[in-house]
Design an enzyme around this catalytic site. Sequence first.
Site, short mmCIF file in Angstrom:
data_model
loop_
_atom_site.label_atom_id
_atom_site.label_comp_id
_atom_site.label_asym_id
_atom_site.label_seq_id
_atom_site.Cartn_x
_atom_site.Cartn_y
_atom_site.Cartn_z
N ASN A 1 -2.10 2.97 0.61
CA ASN A 1 -3.21 2.32 1.30
C ASN A 1 -3.84 3.38 2.20
OD1 ASN A 1 -2.16 0.07 0.10
ND2 ASN A 1 -1.60 -0.98 2.00
N HIS B 1 4.26 -8.93 0.69
CA HIS B 1 3.16 -8.56 1.58
C HIS B 1 3.35 -9.35 2.89
CE1 HIS B 1 -1.03 -6.63 1.44
NE2 HIS B 1 -0.88 -7.07 2.69
N GLU C 1 3.08 -1.75 2.72
CA GLU C 1 2.98 -1.21 4.08
C GLU C 1 4.26 -1.39 4.89
OE1 GLU C 1 -0.46 -1.93 6.42
OE2 GLU C 1 -1.73 -0.86 5.01
N TYR D 1 -6.69 4.26 4.87
CA TYR D 1 -7.74 3.80 5.78
C TYR D 1 -8.21 4.89 6.73
CZ TYR D 1 -6.97 -1.05 4.35
OH TYR D 1 -6.89 -2.22 3.63
N ARG E 1 -5.21 -6.71 -7.58
CA ARG E 1 -3.91 -6.59 -6.92
C ARG E 1 -3.73 -7.81 -6.03
NH1 ARG E 1 -2.49 -3.52 -1.66
NH2 ARG E 1 -0.30 -4.06 -1.60
C1 NOJ Z 1 -3.42 -3.35 5.24
C2 NOJ Z 1 -2.73 -4.62 4.89
O1 NOJ Z 1 -1.95 -4.43 3.75
C3 NOJ Z 1 -3.67 -5.78 4.70
O2 NOJ Z 1 -2.93 -6.95 4.65
C4 NOJ Z 1 -4.69 -5.79 5.83
O3 NOJ Z 1 -5.50 -6.92 5.82
C5 NOJ Z 1 -5.52 -4.53 5.74
N1 NOJ Z 1 -4.64 -3.39 5.94
C6 NOJ Z 1 -6.64 -4.43 6.76
O4 NOJ Z 1 -6.11 -4.39 8.03
#
Ligand code: NOJ
Length: 497
Positions: free
Chosen positions: A342, A168, A214, A344, A124
């Site tokens: 995404n 992005h 995001e 996390y 990606r």
């Molecule tokens: C999400 C973002 O899309 C990416 O650019 C970033 O480096 C990572 N999180 C880690 O923070």
Amino acid sequence: MRSEKSRSRRNFLKLGGSTALGLAAVSSLSCQPEKSQTENGQSLQQLNPIRKFPDNFIWGTATAAYQVEGAVNEDGRGVSIWDTYSKIPGKILNNDNGDIACDMYHRYKEDVLLMKSIHAGAYRFSISWPRVFPNGTGTANPKGLDFYNNLIDELLANGITTYATLYHWDLPQVLQDKYGGWQSKETSKAFADYAAYITEKISDRVKHYFTLNEFYSFTDLSYERGELAPGLKLDQKSVAQVRHNAVLAHGMAVQAMRQTTQSPIEIGVAENIVTAVPVIETPENIEAAKKATRELNAGLLTVMMEGKYTEHYLKGLGVNAPDFTDAELKLIGSPLDFVGINVYLANKYVLAATNADGYELLSHAKNHPTMASPWHMVSPESMYWAPRFVKDLWGTNKIYITENGCGATDTLSDDGKILDTDRVMFLKNYLAQLHRATSEGIPVKGYFHWSLMDNFEWIFGYGIRFGLFYTDYKTLARTPKLSAEYFKTIAKNNILV
Ligand code: NOJ
């Protein structure tokens, strides 16, 4: 980081220090000979058949243009808001910027080999809008597109499937200056035109697209909290409008791309879904967390999935609601082929409640463990609940984990190794929850690790490392970490280890 000079140099020498850095890194990846890997792989599957991921599960890595490419002044690339923002003293840790980053613009061939070396079957990457349209709109810069054409060809020649993100965060500066960036629907229109151009040019080879990455980060964090480029602190109404214009850009782009594509393509988003996790997994708390997840994403993912703002969202905004039309909502809700998330962390923990909302949001307690990024609360169960709620709320039948990974300090040992047991621990726990999801039939089709290599981590500059490969920012050598070996073992065997 910069004080690692002498060690980095030793490591660089170990890898050969030539233009074949990628190859050198590849051969130093595995502590074990390739043969025993294969045998090991077979026995892993025999021992743990229950830990298999679904057939054809995609194991990939992810990066983004401004974070890895460098070459900001080459081949006619225009200026992006991140070029501008990162040059403002004090905005980025150590005043770092993406001028050179990982220099992937020149080293992409080696980097494709790195991917191959860890059995990543997909990549990606993001396309830099100002590389292709230096002025945001108007005449395209063919040299900008050449880079992506070459990258795509190289990936395909190495058996790696391409997944392109169209935005992005690196908005052409011209659009910021002219329209205030995402404050204007002109930017939404410009994005749709750019997206249509890209699909027209590359859809013969690229079949999977993420419109924007995001939303919350490039809307709220960038226009309300002033933490990311362009670093504005606007009022609530303006921010609600920024959000609306961003999802509108997505919807307009989906329609435009479907018109210009040369062959069938799949389009989705890559959104950092706000995940509410039931703190204790009772049916009541699960239902409450699902409801909370829908509302916490109301201005972004929810409106893209439902084509309407929730009553709760509009009521909460009151007079600060954005200006929108029914026709725009229809565009925003354009059907997608998949949803990319995404994942996390658990943004909130949830308990069922008897209040009007039906849920109570709990913040993280004081001693909640974090990884190197201050925002990064360790919460592996988000990897189960995020895709589960996407499926349960919207009936989605194809989900990708478009990012997951963690930042760490990653120091080199005396013999030049990076034994990132913290990242391996992190991944083990998150992937166990991903496995839980797929084994329950939640339709996650692939996982993209963030990131292939250490890169420009936005306001944290080069100070926090997210890569499976260690980037030496002096020599630009890439060295596989222990986590690269871990990823490879999983990707190669398609099994949780
Ligand atoms: C999400 C973002 O899309 C990416 O650019 C970033 O480096 C990572 N999180 C880690 O923070």
